[in-house]
Write an enzyme that holds these catalytic residues in place. Sequence first.
Site, PDB file in Angstrom:
ATOM      1  N   VAL A 177     -33.401  -4.925 -70.765  1.00 53.63           N
ATOM      2  CA  VAL A 177     -33.024  -3.872 -69.810  1.00 53.63           C
ATOM      3  C   VAL A 177     -33.994  -2.716 -69.932  1.00 53.63           C
ATOM      4  O   VAL A 177     -34.154  -2.148 -71.010  1.00 53.63           O
ATOM      5  CB  VAL A 177     -31.595  -3.345 -70.086  1.00 53.63           C
ATOM      6  CG1 VAL A 177     -31.227  -2.252 -69.086  1.00 53.63           C
ATOM      7  CG2 VAL A 177     -30.577  -4.471 -70.023  1.00 53.63           C
ATOM      8  N   GLY A 186     -37.391  -2.237 -69.980  1.00 52.42           N
ATOM      9  CA  GLY A 186     -38.312  -2.537 -71.085  1.00 52.42           C
ATOM     10  C   GLY A 186     -38.786  -1.361 -71.923  1.00 52.42           C
ATOM     11  O   GLY A 186     -38.643  -1.369 -73.139  1.00 52.42           O
ATOM     12  N   LYS A 209     -28.677  -6.500 -65.311  1.00 53.44           N
ATOM     13  CA  LYS A 209     -28.910  -5.440 -66.292  1.00 53.44           C
ATOM     14  C   LYS A 209     -27.704  -4.508 -66.414  1.00 53.44           C
ATOM     15  O   LYS A 209     -27.352  -4.088 -67.512  1.00 53.44           O
ATOM     16  CB  LYS A 209     -30.165  -4.656 -65.906  1.00 53.44           C
ATOM     17  CG  LYS A 209     -31.428  -5.512 -66.075  1.00 53.44           C
ATOM     18  CD  LYS A 209     -32.612  -4.898 -65.356  1.00 53.44           C
ATOM     19  CE  LYS A 209     -33.873  -5.729 -65.526  1.00 53.44           C
ATOM     20  NZ  LYS A 209     -34.942  -5.270 -64.604  1.00 53.44           N
TER      21      LYS A 209
END
Lengths: 432, 432
Positions: A133, A135, A206
């Site tokens: 989620v 990055g 996410k």
Amino acid sequence: MAQVMNVGLLGFGTVGTGVLEIIEQHQDKLSHQIGAEVRVKKILVNDLEKDRGNLVKPEQLTKNASEVLEDDEIDVIVEVMGGIEEARNYMKQALLNGKHVITANKDVMALYGSELLQIANEKNCDLFYEASVAGGIPILRTIVEGLASDRITKMMGIVNGTTNYILTQMTKEGRLFDDVLKEAQALGYAEADPTADVEGLDAARKIAILGTLGFSMRLDLDDVSVKGITDVTSQDLKYGDQLGYTMKLVGIANRTGDKVEVSVQPTLVPHEHPLASVDDEFNAVYVYGEAVGETMFYGPGAGKLPTATAVVSDLVEVLKNKRLGVSGNSAVIPQHEKKLKTDEEIHSKYFLRLHAKDLPGTFAALTALFHENNVSLEKILQVPLNEGKLAEIILVTHEVSKKDYDILLKRLEEEEVVIEVKSSYRTEGEMK
Amino acid sequence: MAQVMNVGLLGFGTVGTGVLEIIEQHQDKLSHQIGAEVRVKKILVNDLEKDRGNLVKPEQLTKNASEVLEDDEIDVIVEVMGGIEEARNYMKQALLNGKHVITANKDVMALYGSELLQIANEKNCDLFYEASVAGGIPILRTIVEGLASDRITKMMGIVNGTTNYILTQMTKEGRLFDDVLKEAQALGYAEADPTADVEGLDAARKIAILGTLGFSMRLDLDDVSVKGITDVTSQDLKYGDQLGYTMKLVGIANRTGDKVEVSVQPTLVPHEHPLASVDDEFNAVYVYGEAVGETMFYGPGAGKLPTATAVVSDLVEVLKNKRLGVSGNSAVIPQHEKKLKTDEEIHSKYFLRLHAKDLPGTFAALTALFHENNVSLEKILQVPLNEGKLAEIILVTHEVSKKDYDILLKRLEEEEVVIEVKSSYRTEGEMK
């Protein structure tokens, strides 16, 4: 420093290469933190012959997954191969073999996270997925650790870079959806098949992960109500702007009492809200904690090094835990039973654009309808169209339950003076 | 759950009360995380007689510091009393007694942080101070852990709520400095003696702490070049806005190679930069990592519960470490020798406002002077004043060394056509 921690990589694409590079470039800093040398022992690849410069030695590479998963010297498996079923099986196998697992795979975590976390818990292994989620933003760690002593009530995330890039370009440059999408594909921001991005599925995965962690409640993809950005028009952006809002694809997870709502939809946020200035491919997660109030975490959502950095941060955590003998303690198993809000319990403001006949009495008929359905209005904008034969009416409601609002939408479509309901968006993030 | 962790509080004002409340309200969540019950055993107060409702039992309170610092059952000391010398001495004593210490005291940490961290390191104790910088934002933990495998090259922080509130009100409402300051004092955002805030000292202490951690280099308050907001005028805000910038008091720590620069000054940031939308009393820290790129952490900088939440997060960390038997491992002792940039090595853009004679040849004289001093221009705005007798000229330079720029400023003051250099600000955060 005698100790060596061996790592096995599954996949050696962009992120995998980044992970290896970071481990090699920051060897000093890493071993200072962990008290052990980190070595990438084996890498699962598809093609042994591919030219990889002098980044790896031939003996590090293998096409045989079991050479990575069954190697007794390997402590940690890093899954950066992508895909779903195969990746899930390898991760499962690694955990069952007592290896810690780090993954950047939001698809697997959204679909099979609970199963894998359960196995990790049973085997006293760590399973970390910070890179899955947003990055470049250490948001999962922040939720679990930083806000340890708070109660999170709401999260709003711009967690898909592709759609944020498209909406930013449409908003700022007045470009058309198809045109920007094509460019994003050419730039590598969007995939050849952009469905998962533009239909909101990627963001939904996410927000399911964020909700699960933030509320300590198992939330699956099926629990997320999803709407993508394909129907967003330049008129919506223009009128939204005139009324003080910026359009973003926002994943929302909120909790009232012990019930939650999780959704993804194009959402209008006020210009002055910090989420409104999250542009292009950047991501951000806005977190409301009961004690801490409002916080936001902003950064790159993807990319080789941001993602690889998140993976390596997880690696540091895993290796620290291993040295401390506390592996598996941090696998967070949801504490609360899942309870989803009904439509009556979901409250929000809405932006509504419709075409109506431009006749005396139109507005009175509309306001009566709103009133009957318990919807009160905060902002109204009316613009004549087609030389006055038509009125474009843009409204922002006060807070209303989803149930009442959906009934209102139906009534509007049946109402004689209304020609067409053109669009409707949730609005969120009103500043006090 | 047989184990109990005893905590001693030094101070029981706003933050101390918040800490106690959070510990009591989140007892379940905390003990789930730590595996032990957390109990506030002793609290050092000034006044035993004060009415505190039923928040504490009389036997928890004491006016005698040694009853807290010498109690063998107390594992952790939480210092939330404020002030400098006394707080420092108590913290030192606590560490020497082998107790872990948590503090919200930026003044002590900026002045005596190295000394205290050294003692903590020698005694295998933890010393955490998350609440000392941007209370509601877990920025210190993020820098140390989340970006573990990255190299931070620059940090820009809005880390003083009072000045941010004042500048926001001046910018958005066109109000005057003195007027907003008085209101901020009435609202409790600003202290009776606002010097430390408005002169930038408070922000300087925080940026010294951030720089020390982010660059692993011991940076003292003396290393920070400081300028406050007392000279910022409404004209500066207006012209800044016209040229696309918002004024913020920004603490900057940046690193090139092994040399660093640390400063605090009113700074113009582009409207579209995320820092520009950090309004009112909110704080934010923008971090540039070599791998991760640009990230920002936003939240409340102060306040009872945000600060108390940060303290309790530290407490969780301390107690976890204690249970794991790894206390003191995380006291971060700076790794690098301090090397400060010279004025030749500090590069930035500048905004410059000056009054000049409105004569033919004025502009040619100015541009020649800029050219001679290696300063090139990005933006120029000229406005006639006093019925054309005077020209107000606003310039934004390209990047220039501080050395060249300071020489230019001197030359400008000597230049015949220049009547007065009215103001000059650094500009930062240009978006690519």
